[in-house]
Structure formats: C-alpha cells, structure tokens
Design a protein around this motif. Structure first.
Motif, PDB file in Angstrom:
ATOM      1  N   PRO A  12     -12.288  31.847 -26.139  1.00  0.00           N
ATOM      2  CA  PRO A  12     -13.093  33.039 -26.441  1.00  0.00           C
ATOM      3  C   PRO A  12     -12.831  34.184 -25.467  1.00  0.00           C
ATOM      4  CG  PRO A  12     -14.440  31.051 -26.577  1.00  0.00           C
ATOM      5  CD  PRO A  12     -13.108  30.630 -26.009  1.00  0.00           C
ATOM      6  N   ASP A  13     -12.874  35.405 -26.028  1.00  0.00           N
ATOM      7  CA  ASP A  13     -12.692  36.627 -25.230  1.00  0.00           C
ATOM      8  C   ASP A  13     -11.321  36.710 -24.575  1.00  0.00           C
ATOM      9  OD1 ASP A  13     -15.307  37.524 -25.815  1.00  0.00           O
ATOM     10  OD2 ASP A  13     -16.102  36.211 -24.256  1.00  0.00           O
ATOM     11  N   HIS A  14     -10.323  36.110 -25.200  1.00  0.00           N
ATOM     12  CA  HIS A  14      -8.940  36.191 -24.749  1.00  0.00           C
ATOM     13  C   HIS A  14      -8.037  36.443 -25.951  1.00  0.00           C
ATOM     14  CE1 HIS A  14     -10.672  34.383 -21.153  1.00  0.00           C
ATOM     15  NE2 HIS A  14      -9.550  34.636 -20.505  1.00  0.00           N
ATOM     16  N   LEU A  15      -6.820  36.831 -25.679  1.00  0.00           N
ATOM     17  CA  LEU A  15      -5.813  36.977 -26.725  1.00  0.00           C
ATOM     18  C   LEU A  15      -4.462  36.565 -26.165  1.00  0.00           C
ATOM     19  CD1 LEU A  15      -4.058  39.728 -25.968  1.00  0.00           C
ATOM     20  CD2 LEU A  15      -6.018  40.875 -26.979  1.00  0.00           C
ATOM     21  N   ASP A  16      -3.541  36.291 -27.071  1.00  0.00           N
ATOM     22  CA  ASP A  16      -2.172  35.945 -26.692  1.00  0.00           C
ATOM     23  C   ASP A  16      -1.228  37.086 -27.020  1.00  0.00           C
ATOM     24  OD1 ASP A  16      -2.595  33.408 -25.654  1.00  0.00           O
ATOM     25  OD2 ASP A  16      -2.238  32.387 -27.555  1.00  0.00           O
ATOM     26  N   LEU A  47      -9.583  39.560 -23.157  1.00  0.00           N
ATOM     27  CA  LEU A  47      -9.737  40.585 -24.185  1.00  0.00           C
ATOM     28  C   LEU A  47     -10.687  41.643 -23.647  1.00  0.00           C
ATOM     29  CD1 LEU A  47      -9.243  41.582 -27.085  1.00  0.00           C
ATOM     30  CD2 LEU A  47     -11.123  40.108 -27.824  1.00  0.00           C
ATOM     31  N   LEU A  48     -10.140  42.798 -23.296  1.00  0.00           N
ATOM     32  CA  LEU A  48     -10.948  43.850 -22.693  1.00  0.00           C
ATOM     33  C   LEU A  48     -11.707  44.635 -23.765  1.00  0.00           C
ATOM     34  CD1 LEU A  48      -8.393  45.145 -20.024  1.00  0.00           C
ATOM     35  CD2 LEU A  48     -10.378  43.683 -19.648  1.00  0.00           C
ATOM     36  N   PRO A  49     -12.869  45.184 -23.422  1.00  0.00           N
ATOM     37  CA  PRO A  49     -13.700  45.901 -24.399  1.00  0.00           C
ATOM     38  C   PRO A  49     -13.217  47.334 -24.624  1.00  0.00           C
ATOM     39  CG  PRO A  49     -14.780  45.923 -22.278  1.00  0.00           C
ATOM     40  CD  PRO A  49     -13.526  45.093 -22.099  1.00  0.00           C
ATOM     41  N   ILE A  50     -11.950  47.452 -24.994  1.00  0.00           N
ATOM     42  CA  ILE A  50     -11.372  48.782 -25.183  1.00  0.00           C
ATOM     43  C   ILE A  50     -10.147  48.642 -26.077  1.00  0.00           C
ATOM     44  CG2 ILE A  50      -9.953  48.564 -23.097  1.00  0.00           C
ATOM     45  CD1 ILE A  50     -10.269  51.560 -22.646  1.00  0.00           C
ATOM     46  N   SER A  51      -9.943  49.622 -26.933  1.00  0.00           N
ATOM     47  CA  SER A  51      -8.768  49.614 -27.801  1.00  0.00           C
ATOM     48  C   SER A  51      -8.278  51.044 -27.996  1.00  0.00           C
ATOM     49  CB  SER A  51      -9.102  48.981 -29.160  1.00  0.00           C
ATOM     50  OG  SER A  51      -7.943  48.907 -29.982  1.00  0.00           O
ATOM     51  N   PRO A  52      -7.733  51.635 -26.938  1.00  0.00           N
ATOM     52  CA  PRO A  52      -7.351  53.041 -26.999  1.00  0.00           C
ATOM     53  C   PRO A  52      -6.027  53.265 -27.731  1.00  0.00           C
ATOM     54  CG  PRO A  52      -6.784  52.148 -24.868  1.00  0.00           C
ATOM     55  CD  PRO A  52      -7.468  51.038 -25.622  1.00  0.00           C
ATOM     56  N   GLU A 102       6.071  38.978 -19.284  1.00  0.00           N
ATOM     57  CA  GLU A 102       5.185  38.986 -18.112  1.00  0.00           C
ATOM     58  C   GLU A 102       5.014  40.397 -17.559  1.00  0.00           C
ATOM     59  OE1 GLU A 102       6.200  34.496 -16.369  1.00  0.00           O
ATOM     60  OE2 GLU A 102       7.197  36.265 -15.541  1.00  0.00           O
ATOM     61  N   ARG A 103       6.112  41.101 -17.380  1.00  0.00           N
ATOM     62  CA  ARG A 103       6.044  42.444 -16.794  1.00  0.00           C
ATOM     63  C   ARG A 103       5.298  43.415 -17.707  1.00  0.00           C
ATOM     64  NH1 ARG A 103      12.102  43.364 -14.082  1.00  0.00           N
ATOM     65  NH2 ARG A 103      11.943  41.643 -12.569  1.00  0.00           N
ATOM     66  N   THR A 104       5.579  43.336 -18.996  1.00  0.00           N
ATOM     67  CA  THR A 104       4.947  44.258 -19.942  1.00  0.00           C
ATOM     68  C   THR A 104       3.450  44.032 -20.023  1.00  0.00           C
ATOM     69  OG1 THR A 104       6.985  44.405 -21.252  1.00  0.00           O
ATOM     70  CG2 THR A 104       4.935  45.049 -22.333  1.00  0.00           C
ATOM     71  N   THR A 105       3.032  42.780 -20.182  1.00  0.00           N
ATOM     72  CA  THR A 105       1.596  42.513 -20.306  1.00  0.00           C
ATOM     73  C   THR A 105       0.851  42.854 -19.027  1.00  0.00           C
ATOM     74  OG1 THR A 105       2.032  40.172 -19.792  1.00  0.00           O
ATOM     75  CG2 THR A 105       1.811  40.768 -22.107  1.00  0.00           C
ATOM     76  N   SER A 106       1.460  42.594 -17.880  1.00  0.00           N
ATOM     77  CA  SER A 106       0.798  42.913 -16.620  1.00  0.00           C
ATOM     78  C   SER A 106       0.608  44.419 -16.462  1.00  0.00           C
ATOM     79  CB  SER A 106       1.600  42.350 -15.444  1.00  0.00           C
ATOM     80  OG  SER A 106       1.582  40.937 -15.449  1.00  0.00           O
ATOM     81  N   SER A 107       1.622  45.188 -16.808  1.00  0.00           N
ATOM     82  CA  SER A 107       1.513  46.644 -16.701  1.00  0.00           C
ATOM     83  C   SER A 107       0.481  47.199 -17.673  1.00  0.00           C
ATOM     84  CB  SER A 107       2.872  47.301 -16.961  1.00  0.00           C
ATOM     85  OG  SER A 107       3.790  47.011 -15.932  1.00  0.00           O
ATOM     86  N   VAL A 108       0.524  46.743 -18.915  1.00  0.00           N
ATOM     87  CA  VAL A 108      -0.400  47.264 -19.926  1.00  0.00           C
ATOM     88  C   VAL A 108      -1.839  46.888 -19.584  1.00  0.00           C
ATOM     89  CG1 VAL A 108      -1.066  47.155 -22.355  1.00  0.00           C
ATOM     90  CG2 VAL A 108       1.343  47.350 -21.731  1.00  0.00           C
ATOM     91  N   PHE A 109      -2.049  45.674 -19.081  1.00  0.00           N
ATOM     92  CA  PHE A 109      -3.401  45.261 -18.680  1.00  0.00           C
ATOM     93  C   PHE A 109      -3.915  46.150 -17.555  1.00  0.00           C
ATOM     94  CE2 PHE A 109      -6.640  42.563 -16.700  1.00  0.00           C
ATOM     95  CZ  PHE A 109      -7.311  42.083 -17.823  1.00  0.00           C
ATOM     96  N   ALA A 110      -3.051  46.480 -16.609  1.00  0.00           N
ATOM     97  CA  ALA A 110      -3.451  47.369 -15.514  1.00  0.00           C
ATOM     98  C   ALA A 110      -3.790  48.764 -16.031  1.00  0.00           C
ATOM     99  CB  ALA A 110      -2.339  47.441 -14.469  1.00  0.00           C
ATOM    100  N   ILE A 111      -3.034  49.235 -17.014  1.00  0.00           N
ATOM    101  CA  ILE A 111      -3.332  50.538 -17.629  1.00  0.00           C
ATOM    102  C   ILE A 111      -4.703  50.509 -18.290  1.00  0.00           C
ATOM    103  CG2 ILE A 111      -2.667  52.130 -19.476  1.00  0.00           C
ATOM    104  CD1 ILE A 111       0.283  51.247 -18.881  1.00  0.00           C
ATOM    105  N   LEU A 112      -5.006  49.424 -19.004  1.00  0.00           N
ATOM    106  CA  LEU A 112      -6.302  49.302 -19.666  1.00  0.00           C
ATOM    107  C   LEU A 112      -7.437  49.233 -18.644  1.00  0.00           C
ATOM    108  CD1 LEU A 112      -5.387  46.789 -22.509  1.00  0.00           C
ATOM    109  CD2 LEU A 112      -6.020  49.194 -22.781  1.00  0.00           C
ATOM    110  N   GLU A 113      -7.217  48.491 -17.567  1.00  0.00           N
ATOM    111  CA  GLU A 113      -8.247  48.416 -16.527  1.00  0.00           C
ATOM    112  C   GLU A 113      -8.502  49.796 -15.915  1.00  0.00           C
ATOM    113  OE1 GLU A 113      -8.465  44.083 -14.529  1.00  0.00           O
ATOM    114  OE2 GLU A 113      -6.668  45.226 -13.983  1.00  0.00           O
TER     115      GLU A 113
END
Length: 283
Positions: free
Chosen positions: A189-193, A209-214, A240-251
């Motif tokens: 729950p509250d995660h995605l792949d 799964l962050l509460p944002i979908s910009p 790994e690199r892409t998801t880490s960067s995008v997650f940081a952008i969302l945060e």
C-alpha cells in the motif's frame, strides 16, 4: 550525447521541452529543442495562450538543422505528447533522417495518451496512431501503466502480467521499455513500481506513492532514462538514477507547495542522483 528533442514548450513552468531540456543539460548533454507549441503555461491550468506550430513549420526547423550538416551528429531523437498525426509524421521523418545519417542513433518515444483515473486525454485517433504507427518505430518507449495496457491490448494486475504486456509491445519493435506508475496487486500500500525491460532482462524499483501528480514528470522521466540508458548501457542503473532524481524533484515540489515541478531546486539530485532506490531483478 546530442539529442534532438521534438516537443511542446511553455514559458512558465516545466512540461515538454521545458521539462526535458534542463535535466539533460544538467547531466552534460547537448539538446536541440524543436518546439511543436509555444504556450504561456501547460494546459492543466485550463487556460493558456500562445501558438500551436504548424507541422510544416516544425519540419522547416528540422530541415534548417539538417542544412547545417549536423543532423547526423544526433545520438538520439526524443519525443513526447503528439497532439496531431501530422506532427507525428514530421517526428518519424526526422527519426528516419537521423538514422540514415547515423545508424547508431535511437528514437525514444514517451507515448503520452492517458492515465489511471483520467482515461485518454488526447484527441480521438491519437492513441491508435501512437500504438500502430509511432511505437513500432521507437527503440525506447516510456509508457505509464495505463498506456502500457492500451498498447498491449490487455489489463494487467500482476508483475507477471505487466512483463507479458511489455513483451507484447517489444515484439512490435521497441527493445527498451520503461513502465512508470505501475500499480499491481503485489505492490504494498501507498507504493508503486517502475519497471525497466530490455534484451538483458527486467528490473523494478519500488518507491513511496507521493500525494502529488504534477504535469511534466513524465517528460523528465523519459529524458533522464534515455540519457542514462545510452551513457551507461545498463537498464538497471538507468532505472535507479532516473527514479531517484524524479523522486527528489517530487519531494522538492511538495516542499515548495507549488504545482510546477521544482527542477531548479532539485538540480543537484539530477546531476548526482542519490542511491535512494535499488533496482531488483525480475528476470
């Protein structure tokens, strides 16, 4: 690399080329942005101003690049939202021209069509055009889970079914597939792949799964995955690199409390992705 990126553009905010260009430049690549529209802001606001460029004008810009004798120096062509089959035809013609001059060049297509909860949000006929004409000519495609199901003509609820659907898409042309926002019965729950598949195998990364979908995150994802895949040759490392960067952008976007993704604020995580999410091999 040198990347010919044919996408929309906005003056305020970050979508299309306005989302893809800076991250690519920040990790050291040259970008040749060719605009298909130039709007004041993205259409998610419900109101915007600015021109939709005619397909002939888009083609003319690409022809001007070719006139400089440099089109064959492009290592990749990148495209996103295609609102008109005529623009799609211009993009595919550009891909053919680049590949004729540089057979090692690749075409990365983000097949923007729709999403879970929204359904298809493009004009009638565009999804079929993407599925039947554009995607088969791509080397790399980056659909979300909803778009993957459409491209494969099925509904997937498990990782095994997702991989089968990816294989069906790959059988039609693309060798590398990145599937974003994968929600299956097996995800906690509250995660995605996010799933990456290539000739070398398949890998997944699980993120909260962050509460944002910009708007614009898909454009950044496609650009970064293309760049990392081509420079490292490793789908797992690119994932790994892409998801880490995008997650940081969302945060950073959540912290700023804005609806525009915070590319500038998160630029350090783009240039040097933190080792946040390790990829696990699926097969």
């Amino acid at each position: 690399m040198q990347i010919l990126s044919i996408q929309s553009s906005v003056a305020y905010g970050h979508v299309g080329n306005s989302a893809a260009t800076f991250p690519l430049q920040r990790i050291g690549h040259e970008v040749w942005p060719v605009l298909t529209v130039h709007f004041s802001n993205h259409t998610g606001y419900g109101a915007w101003r600015g021109p939709l460029l005619a397909p002939a004008d888009v083609a003319d810009v690409i022809a001007g690049i070719e006139d400089r004798g440099v089109l064959g120096q492009a290592d990749a062509v990148l495209s996103g939202y295609q609102g008109d089959p005529a623009v799609g035809a211009v993009i595919l013609d550009a891909v053919a021209r680049v590949k004729a001059l540089n057979p090692d060049a690749v075409y990365c297509c983000d097949p923007v069509m729709g999403d879970v909860g929204r359904g298809m949000f493009v004009r009638p006929g565009i999804p079929e055009f993407m599925r039947d004409t554009v995607v088969p000519q791509a080397d790399v495609v980056t659909p979300n889970h909803f778009e993957l199901d459409f491209l494969a003509g099925r509904t997937t609820t498990t990782i095994a079914e997702v991989l089968d659907a990816v294989d069906a898409v790959r059988d039609r042309g693309p060798r590398d597939v990145l599937v974003t926002s994968v929600l299956t019965s097996e995800v906690e729950p509250d995660h995605l792949d996010v799933v990456a598949v290539s000739d070398a195998g398949a890998w997944a990364v699980t993120t909260p799964l962050l509460p944002i979908s910009p708007n614009g995150c898909g454009d950044v994802t496609a650009a970064l995955y293309l760049a990392h895949l081509r420079t490292t040759g490793s789908p797992a490392t690119a994932l790994e690199r892409t998801t880490s960067s995008v997650f940081a952008i969302l945060e950073a976007t959540i912290a700023a409390g804005t609806r525009e993704i915070q590319l500038i604020a998160a630029q350090d995580a783009i240039a040097d992705p933190p080792p946040t999410f390790p990829a696990r091999r699926l097969r």
